[in-house]
Design a protein around this motif. Structure first.
Motif, PDB file in Angstrom:
ATOM      1  N   ALA A 101      82.832  67.277 -30.450  1.00 54.10           N
ATOM      2  CA  ALA A 101      83.642  66.970 -31.625  1.00 54.10           C
ATOM      3  C   ALA A 101      83.484  68.047 -32.689  1.00 54.10           C
ATOM      4  N   GLY A 102      82.251  68.513 -32.879  1.00 53.84           N
ATOM      5  CA  GLY A 102      82.014  69.572 -33.854  1.00 53.84           C
ATOM      6  C   GLY A 102      82.741  70.855 -33.483  1.00 53.84           C
ATOM      7  N   LEU A 103      82.742  71.185 -32.192  1.00 53.05           N
ATOM      8  CA  LEU A 103      83.448  72.377 -31.731  1.00 53.05           C
ATOM      9  C   LEU A 103      84.949  72.245 -31.977  1.00 53.05           C
ATOM     10  N   MET A 104      85.484  71.051 -31.736  1.00 55.27           N
ATOM     11  CA  MET A 104      86.896  70.809 -31.986  1.00 55.27           C
ATOM     12  C   MET A 104      87.252  71.079 -33.446  1.00 55.27           C
ATOM     13  N   LEU A 105      86.430  70.580 -34.354  1.00 57.41           N
ATOM     14  CA  LEU A 105      86.709  70.732 -35.784  1.00 57.41           C
ATOM     15  C   LEU A 105      86.637  72.198 -36.208  1.00 57.41           C
ATOM     16  N   ILE A 106      85.652  72.921 -35.685  1.00 57.99           N
ATOM     17  CA  ILE A 106      85.504  74.334 -36.040  1.00 57.99           C
ATOM     18  C   ILE A 106      86.709  75.138 -35.560  1.00 57.99           C
ATOM     19  N   VAL A 107      87.095  74.930 -34.305  1.00 59.21           N
ATOM     20  CA  VAL A 107      88.236  75.663 -33.747  1.00 59.21           C
ATOM     21  C   VAL A 107      89.517  75.306 -34.488  1.00 59.21           C
ATOM     22  N   ALA A 108      89.701  74.017 -34.813  1.00 58.77           N
ATOM     23  CA  ALA A 108      90.907  73.583 -35.511  1.00 58.77           C
ATOM     24  C   ALA A 108      91.022  74.235 -36.883  1.00 58.77           C
ATOM     25  N   LEU A 253     103.871  74.533 -35.316  1.00 59.64           N
ATOM     26  CA  LEU A 253     103.337  74.091 -34.039  1.00 59.64           C
ATOM     27  C   LEU A 253     101.822  74.246 -33.992  1.00 59.64           C
ATOM     28  N   GLN A 254     101.330  75.397 -34.412  1.00 60.22           N
ATOM     29  CA  GLN A 254      99.898  75.635 -34.399  1.00 60.22           C
ATOM     30  C   GLN A 254      99.188  74.699 -35.374  1.00 60.22           C
ATOM     31  N   PHE A 255      99.820  74.447 -36.524  1.00 60.87           N
ATOM     32  CA  PHE A 255      99.218  73.559 -37.509  1.00 60.87           C
ATOM     33  C   PHE A 255      99.112  72.131 -36.976  1.00 60.87           C
ATOM     34  N   VAL A 256     100.185  71.640 -36.340  1.00 60.56           N
ATOM     35  CA  VAL A 256     100.176  70.285 -35.785  1.00 60.56           C
ATOM     36  C   VAL A 256      99.132  70.161 -34.678  1.00 60.56           C
ATOM     37  N   PHE A 257      99.043  71.183 -33.831  1.00 55.65           N
ATOM     38  CA  PHE A 257      98.055  71.182 -32.756  1.00 55.65           C
ATOM     39  C   PHE A 257      96.645  71.088 -33.333  1.00 55.65           C
ATOM     40  N   ALA A 258      96.368  71.898 -34.359  1.00 54.25           N
ATOM     41  CA  ALA A 258      95.049  71.888 -34.995  1.00 54.25           C
ATOM     42  C   ALA A 258      94.786  70.560 -35.692  1.00 54.25           C
ATOM     43  N   ALA A 259      95.817  69.994 -36.336  1.00 60.17           N
ATOM     44  CA  ALA A 259      95.659  68.712 -37.015  1.00 60.17           C
ATOM     45  C   ALA A 259      95.291  67.613 -36.026  1.00 60.17           C
ATOM     46  N   GLY A 260      95.912  67.650 -34.836  1.00 58.25           N
ATOM     47  CA  GLY A 260      95.575  66.680 -33.801  1.00 58.25           C
ATOM     48  C   GLY A 260      94.126  66.796 -33.373  1.00 58.25           C
ATOM     49  N   MET A 261      93.635  68.027 -33.261  1.00 52.37           N
ATOM     50  CA  MET A 261      92.238  68.241 -32.906  1.00 52.37           C
ATOM     51  C   MET A 261      91.307  67.687 -33.983  1.00 52.37           C
ATOM     52  N   ILE A 262      91.685  67.863 -35.248  1.00 61.16           N
ATOM     53  CA  ILE A 262      90.863  67.358 -36.352  1.00 61.16           C
ATOM     54  C   ILE A 262      90.790  65.839 -36.323  1.00 61.16           C
ATOM     55  N   ILE A 264      91.233  63.788 -33.702  1.00 64.85           N
ATOM     56  CA  ILE A 264      90.449  63.324 -32.554  1.00 64.85           C
ATOM     57  C   ILE A 264      88.967  63.621 -32.751  1.00 64.85           C
ATOM     58  N   GLY A 265      88.653  64.832 -33.216  1.00 57.86           N
ATOM     59  CA  GLY A 265      87.251  65.191 -33.442  1.00 57.86           C
ATOM     60  C   GLY A 265      86.594  64.297 -34.464  1.00 57.86           C
ATOM     61  N   THR A 266      87.315  63.978 -35.538  1.00 55.99           N
ATOM     62  CA  THR A 266      86.769  63.100 -36.572  1.00 55.99           C
ATOM     63  C   THR A 266      86.536  61.702 -36.031  1.00 55.99           C
ATOM     64  N   MET A 267      87.474  61.185 -35.256  1.00 59.21           N
ATOM     65  CA  MET A 267      87.322  59.855 -34.659  1.00 59.21           C
ATOM     66  C   MET A 267      86.111  59.807 -33.731  1.00 59.21           C
ATOM     67  N   MET A 268      85.899  60.876 -32.967  1.00 60.08           N
ATOM     68  CA  MET A 268      84.751  60.928 -32.064  1.00 60.08           C
ATOM     69  C   MET A 268      83.445  60.896 -32.849  1.00 60.08           C
ATOM     70  N   LEU A 269      83.382  61.664 -33.951  1.00 62.00           N
ATOM     71  CA  LEU A 269      82.170  61.687 -34.766  1.00 62.00           C
ATOM     72  C   LEU A 269      81.921  60.330 -35.418  1.00 62.00           C
ATOM     73  N   VAL A 270      82.981  59.716 -35.938  1.00 59.63           N
ATOM     74  CA  VAL A 270      82.840  58.422 -36.597  1.00 59.63           C
ATOM     75  C   VAL A 270      82.323  57.381 -35.617  1.00 59.63           C
ATOM     76  N   GLU A 271      82.911  57.366 -34.397  1.00 62.78           N
ATOM     77  CA  GLU A 271      82.492  56.379 -33.395  1.00 62.78           C
ATOM     78  C   GLU A 271      81.075  56.625 -32.909  1.00 62.78           C
ATOM     79  N   ARG A 272      80.751  57.890 -32.634  1.00 56.86           N
ATOM     80  CA  ARG A 272      79.453  58.195 -32.040  1.00 56.86           C
ATOM     81  C   ARG A 272      78.320  58.070 -33.054  1.00 56.86           C
ATOM     82  N   LEU A 273      78.576  58.482 -34.296  1.00 58.80           N
ATOM     83  CA  LEU A 273      77.533  58.446 -35.308  1.00 58.80           C
ATOM     84  C   LEU A 273      77.503  57.127 -36.069  1.00 58.80           C
TER      85      LEU A 273
END
Length: 277
Positions: A101-108, A253-262, A264-273
């Motif tokens: 999830a952290g990697l997703m946020l950094i790349v996004a 397109l690139q912005f929407v793709f990155a926003a989707g990653m943010i 999903i990554g945030t949801m993963m962190l919220v659920e896991r932590l």
């Protein structure tokens, strides 16, 4: 049905951008289909590898695929993907999910920043290649007069180094690595985006095969029916993505793709932590 739909989303991401397949595949498998994290990594690897292979064939037919550059990049990735799988087995599943999830946020965030700093490079990946020649002519790894990429020692070494990084990440996270391969190819060789996308898909397919073999040897469970349906969706999404790439354009397109990653990554962190528990 949901398995096919999720596969379509993964294939669509790969077809449009040449990467991002596993960025969506792993969380969709874990949270959408209740697949254990380590098994999700294995299924993601095989589904993304097969889907990317179809995209690479399309690029080869259009003659926008750099076979030799892909071979060098993939050789390093294939060699080091088992190391990533081995490292993944040493780390608890929860830690792997948080790191992913952290990697997703950094790349996004980097994708969004780049889209504003370099709007020309953030343009959509169009299938027409006629205007790609100017970009190719200025590459660090120069193109000869016959149109073949000249792989100097310096460029080959850079490709090998980037391939090592992608291979380790592929095995550890179940990431095909396209979201790293495309910018790496453009940075190292300055090849046009069309060639970078097609070359990335071939590298993803080759590295993914190594990751799948390593995952199977490591005892990861791969459900055949679920995996087959996921691959079917991926192939359908890949075809749609390659067609849409001819018409969708712009920084959006690139912005929407990155926003989707943010998201999903945030949801993963919220659920896991358990941030809001």
């Amino acid at each position: 049905m949901m398995t096919v739909i999720f596969g379509v989303l993964v294939g669509l991401a790969l077809g449009l951008t040449g990467g991002g397949g596993s960025i969506f595949a792993v969380p969709l498998l874990i949270y959408g289909l209740n697949v254990p994290p380590r098994d999700a990594v294995a299924i993601s690897l095989i589904a993304v590898a097969v889907t990317a292979a179809f995209g690479a064939v399309e690029g080869a037919l259009r003659r926008v695929l750099e076979w030799r550059a892909a071979a060098i990049f993939a050789a390093a990735g294939v060699a080091f993907a088992p190391a990533g799988v081995w490292l993944g087995d040493l780390v608890p599943s929860g830690v792997t999910v948080v790191a992913f999830a952290g990697l997703m946020l950094i790349v996004a965030v980097r994708m969004i920043l780049k889209s504003y700093r370099l709007p020309e490079q953030a343009r959509v990946i169009r299938a027409r290649v006629a205007n790609d020649a100017a970009a190719d002519a200025a590459t660090v790894c120069r193109y000869s007069t016959d149109g073949r990429l000249r792989l100097t020692a310096r460029c080959s070494f850079a490709l090998l180094g980037a391939g090592v990084l992608v291979g380790v990440l592929s095995g550890f996270f179940g990431v095909g690595g396209g979201f790293l391969i495309v910018p790496a190819l453009i940075m190292v060789t300055e090849m046009g985006i069309h060639r970078a996308v097609s070359t990335s898909l071939l590298v993803i397919a080759l590295v993914g095969v190594s990751g799948v073999i390593s995952a199977v040897v490591a005892g990861r469970h791969i459900e055949p029916v679920l995996t087959s349906l996921f691959i079917l969706g991926g192939i359908l999404g890949m075809g749609a993505g390659r067609v849409l790439a001819r018409y969708l354009a712009g920084r959006t397109l690139q912005f929407v793709f990155a926003a989707g990653m943010i998201v999903i990554g945030t949801m993963m962190l919220v659920e896991r932590l358990g941030l809001f528990s």
